[in-house]
Design a protein around this motif. Structure first.
Motif, short mmCIF file in Angstrom:
data_model
loop_
_atom_site.label_atom_id
_atom_site.label_comp_id
_atom_site.label_asym_id
_atom_site.label_seq_id
_atom_site.Cartn_x
_atom_site.Cartn_y
_atom_site.Cartn_z
N MET A 255 0.84 -1.19 0.00
CA MET A 255 0.00 0.00 0.00
C MET A 255 0.87 1.24 0.00
SD MET A 255 -3.10 -0.80 2.65
CE MET A 255 -4.30 -2.09 2.33
N SER A 256 0.30 2.35 -0.41
CA SER A 256 1.00 3.63 -0.34
C SER A 256 1.13 4.05 1.12
CB SER A 256 0.21 4.70 -1.10
OG SER A 256 -0.98 5.01 -0.41
N PRO A 257 2.07 4.95 1.43
CA PRO A 257 2.20 5.43 2.81
C PRO A 257 0.91 6.01 3.37
CG PRO A 257 4.14 6.05 1.55
CD PRO A 257 3.16 5.46 0.57
N ASP A 258 0.14 6.73 2.56
CA ASP A 258 -1.12 7.30 3.04
C ASP A 258 -2.13 6.21 3.38
OD1 ASP A 258 -0.20 9.88 2.84
OD2 ASP A 258 -1.10 10.24 0.86
N GLU A 259 -2.17 5.15 2.59
CA GLU A 259 -3.09 4.05 2.87
C GLU A 259 -2.70 3.32 4.15
OE1 GLU A 259 -4.63 2.57 -1.50
OE2 GLU A 259 -2.54 2.16 -0.95
N VAL A 260 -1.41 3.17 4.37
CA VAL A 260 -0.95 2.52 5.60
C VAL A 260 -1.37 3.35 6.81
CG1 VAL A 260 1.06 1.77 6.93
CG2 VAL A 260 0.98 1.36 4.46
N ARG A 261 -1.19 4.67 6.71
CA ARG A 261 -1.60 5.54 7.81
C ARG A 261 -3.08 5.44 8.10
NH1 ARG A 261 2.09 9.50 9.87
NH2 ARG A 261 0.36 10.09 11.21
N SER A 262 -3.88 5.30 7.05
CA SER A 262 -5.32 5.16 7.24
C SER A 262 -5.66 3.91 8.05
CB SER A 262 -6.01 5.11 5.87
OG SER A 262 -7.40 4.96 6.01
N HIS A 263 -4.95 2.82 7.78
CA HIS A 263 -5.16 1.59 8.56
C HIS A 263 -4.68 1.76 9.99
CE1 HIS A 263 -6.62 -1.52 5.72
NE2 HIS A 263 -6.11 -0.71 4.81
N MET A 264 -3.58 2.47 10.19
CA MET A 264 -3.10 2.73 11.55
C MET A 264 -4.12 3.51 12.36
SD MET A 264 0.89 3.77 10.91
CE MET A 264 2.15 2.55 10.49
N GLU A 265 -4.79 4.44 11.71
CA GLU A 265 -5.78 5.27 12.40
C GLU A 265 -6.97 4.45 12.89
OE1 GLU A 265 -6.56 8.13 9.41
OE2 GLU A 265 -4.72 9.28 9.78
N ARG A 266 -7.19 3.28 12.31
CA ARG A 266 -8.29 2.42 12.73
C ARG A 266 -7.83 1.27 13.62
NH1 ARG A 266 -9.34 3.04 7.18
NH2 ARG A 266 -8.79 0.88 6.73
N ALA A 267 -6.54 1.07 13.74
CA ALA A 267 -6.01 -0.07 14.49
C ALA A 267 -5.89 0.24 15.98
CB ALA A 267 -4.65 -0.48 13.94
N ASP A 268 -6.14 -0.77 16.80
CA ASP A 268 -5.94 -0.64 18.25
C ASP A 268 -4.50 -0.92 18.63
OD1 ASP A 268 -8.79 -0.28 19.13
OD2 ASP A 268 -9.00 -2.23 18.17
N ILE A 269 -3.93 -1.97 18.05
CA ILE A 269 -2.60 -2.44 18.42
C ILE A 269 -1.73 -2.51 17.17
CG2 ILE A 269 -1.27 -4.38 19.37
CD1 ILE A 269 -3.82 -5.15 20.95
N PHE A 270 -0.50 -2.02 17.27
CA PHE A 270 0.45 -2.15 16.17
C PHE A 270 1.61 -3.02 16.61
CE2 PHE A 270 4.05 -1.00 13.50
CZ PHE A 270 3.48 -1.04 12.23
N LEU A 271 1.97 -4.00 15.78
CA LEU A 271 3.07 -4.91 16.07
C LEU A 271 4.30 -4.49 15.26
CD1 LEU A 271 1.17 -8.32 15.71
CD2 LEU A 271 1.51 -6.99 17.80
N PHE A 272 5.43 -4.42 15.95
CA PHE A 272 6.68 -4.08 15.28
C PHE A 272 7.71 -5.14 15.70
CE2 PHE A 272 9.50 -0.16 14.13
CZ PHE A 272 9.86 -0.79 12.96
N THR A 273 7.99 -6.08 14.81
CA THR A 273 8.67 -7.31 15.19
C THR A 273 10.09 -7.45 14.64
OG1 THR A 273 7.61 -8.40 13.29
CG2 THR A 273 6.51 -8.58 15.43
N SER A 274 10.67 -6.39 14.10
CA SER A 274 11.99 -6.48 13.47
C SER A 274 13.09 -6.81 14.47
CB SER A 274 12.34 -5.17 12.77
OG SER A 274 11.42 -4.87 11.75
N ASP A 275 14.23 -7.30 13.93
CA ASP A 275 15.39 -7.56 14.77
C ASP A 275 16.39 -6.41 14.63
OD1 ASP A 275 16.87 -8.02 12.38
OD2 ASP A 275 16.48 -10.17 12.45
N PHE A 276 17.66 -6.64 14.97
CA PHE A 276 18.65 -5.56 15.01
C PHE A 276 18.98 -4.98 13.63
CE2 PHE A 276 19.64 -7.59 19.12
CZ PHE A 276 19.64 -6.47 19.93
N ASN A 277 18.49 -5.59 12.57
CA ASN A 277 18.72 -5.04 11.24
C ASN A 277 17.84 -3.83 10.93
OD1 ASN A 277 20.71 -6.83 9.67
ND2 ASN A 277 19.35 -8.32 10.64
N GLU A 278 16.86 -3.55 11.78
CA GLU A 278 15.99 -2.38 11.59
C GLU A 278 16.70 -1.16 12.15
OE1 GLU A 278 13.33 -0.73 9.83
OE2 GLU A 278 12.24 -2.55 10.41
N GLY A 279 17.26 -0.35 11.23
CA GLY A 279 18.06 0.79 11.68
C GLY A 279 17.27 1.75 12.55
N TRP A 280 16.17 2.28 12.02
CA TRP A 280 15.30 3.17 12.79
C TRP A 280 13.89 2.57 12.85
CZ3 TRP A 280 15.38 6.88 16.27
CH2 TRP A 280 14.21 7.61 16.52
#
Length: 398
Positions: A255-280
């Motif tokens: 999805m485009s960045p704007d579409e992702v943000r739209s889903h975030m605005e409706r989500a209760d919980i966000f999962l961020f599961t990356s390991d040490f390779n995720e710089g920021w």
């Protein structure tokens, strides 16, 4: 004050900071792009924003390259985000004149360090900036200071930094009510869980599917959405089918960045599961800004800077699936606590970790360093505060 920012290409993550800096310097700001945007990034929806007039593409002509070198040399402060000797040569002339310069960097040892190579790497890093007192480090990862400290570079010259995607201003009560409305319907309200990113190994999207299987077995009512594409897509779809999770897990593709943000605005919980390779990990800024209760791996570069565990989000030890499950279950069991974390997450981004604040603070830090030297720092926390050495194993949790 004249400011120049040098990076590979202009994108939507850098635009808010650049706009703030252009405004605060009253037009005395330039963004120098040194290369074309990659096709991979374009396929992810990047590069569609209009390129503003303060962007100078140094790669497009010899005249632009000449002008870029002139701006870099003349500016009061330069922010430089590129590695390598050929790129370093762009700013070396100003360093020889002892002109204040900031380098920004994610961590350099994402995959661990080979100690036998450290002496050679230390010399290289000393040559390309570490030897100049005028060069300071903006740490775009909580682990950057640790990595550079191993090479004895930028000692006492490291400051907290990051990426600053657009920070939206919401009516927070209305945003929380929107999430409640999205969860309502049917006999039992269902919490909305979101994962978004490239479907690649070091981002560990499989952890979200494993989580969904555990939650489903325990009888929780939820909907999980996975946004993104990549090499693991077929594997994830197979996992969902094999565990019979089609009723509660959906894969939505890229999805485009704007579409992702739209889903975030409706989500209760966000999962961020990356390991040490995720710089920021700019999705952390975006999901917190969107009022999500975030559960994130401690290995991600932005997590120690942005999340205060138990106050504005929850952290779990990288790779510990049991901890991930426990954190999410706690949020599903206690809606009031979940919404409290979500509200605090929003305030963290809207009040401090945003482009406007970062630009203001960088100008203030610049003035302080010019006036009093490198030992001074006017901020206790947040962007441009001191970045201290943080070891990989800092977090264990309960």
């Amino acid at each position: 004050m004249k400011v120049v920012f040098i990076s590979n290409y202009f994108n939507h993550h850098q635009a808010p900071f650049s706009e703030a800096m252009y405004r605060l310097t009253k037009g005395q700001y330039w963004f120098i792009a040194t290369e074309k945007m990659t096709e991979e990034r374009k396929s992810m929806g990047w590069g569609h924003e209009q390129v503003p007039g303060y962007v100078l593409e140094s790669f497009s002509s010899n005249e632009n390259l000449r002008k870029a070198k002139e701006l870099i040399l003349e500016s009061d402060v330069a922010v430089f985000g590129l590695h390598g000797w050929s790129n370093f040569q762009l700013i070396q002339p100003r360093l020889k004149r002892h002109k204040l310069t900031f380098r920004y960097s994610e961590r350099i040892y994402k995959g661990g360090i080979k100690w036998y190579r450290l002496p050679v790497q230390a010399v290289k890093l000393w040559l390309v900036g570490g030897r100049y007192d005028a060069m300071n480090m903006l740490c775009a990862s909580a682990y950057t200071a640790q990595d550079y400290a191993r090479t004895r570079s930028y000692v006492n010259r490291t400051y907290k930094w990051g990426y600053f995607p657009a920070a939206k201003r919401y009516d927070l009560d209305e945003l929380m009510n929107r999430k409640l409305s999205a969860a309502s319907g049917g006999e039992h309200p269902k919490a909305s869980i979101l994962w978004a990113g490239r479907l690649i190994a070091w981002k560990h999207p499989e952890a979200s599917v494993e989580l969904a299987a555990a939650l489903w077995e325990k009888g929780y009512a939820f909907n999980m959405s996975i946004i993104g594409n990549g090499e693991m897509e077929t594997q994830l779809r197979s996992m969902i089918r094999e565990r019979k999770l089609e009723e509660c897990v959906e894969m939505l593709g890229a999805m485009s960045p704007d579409e992702v943000r739209s889903h975030m605005e409706r989500a209760d919980i966000f999962l961020f599961t990356s390991d040490f390779n995720e710089g920021w990990g700019a999705v952390l800024n975006e999901s917190m800004n969107s009022g999500c209760a975030v559960v994130a791996s401690h290995a991600i570069g932005s997590v120690p800077f942005l999340i205060r565990d138990g106050e504005n989000g929850l952290i779990y030890h990288n790779g510990n699936q049991k901890q991930l499950e426990e954190r999410v279950c706690r949020l599903l069991d206690d809606g009031e606590y979940r919404r409290k974390l979500a509200r605090e997450a929003y305030h963290t981004i809207s009040g401090e970790w945003n482009a406007e604040c970062a630009a203001e603070r960088l100008l203030l830090l610049t003035g302080t360093l010019k006036a009093k030297g490198k030992a001074q720092c006017p901020f206790g926390e947040g962007p441009c505060s001191r970045a201290t050495v943080l070891p990989n194993d800092w977090y264990h949790g309960e």
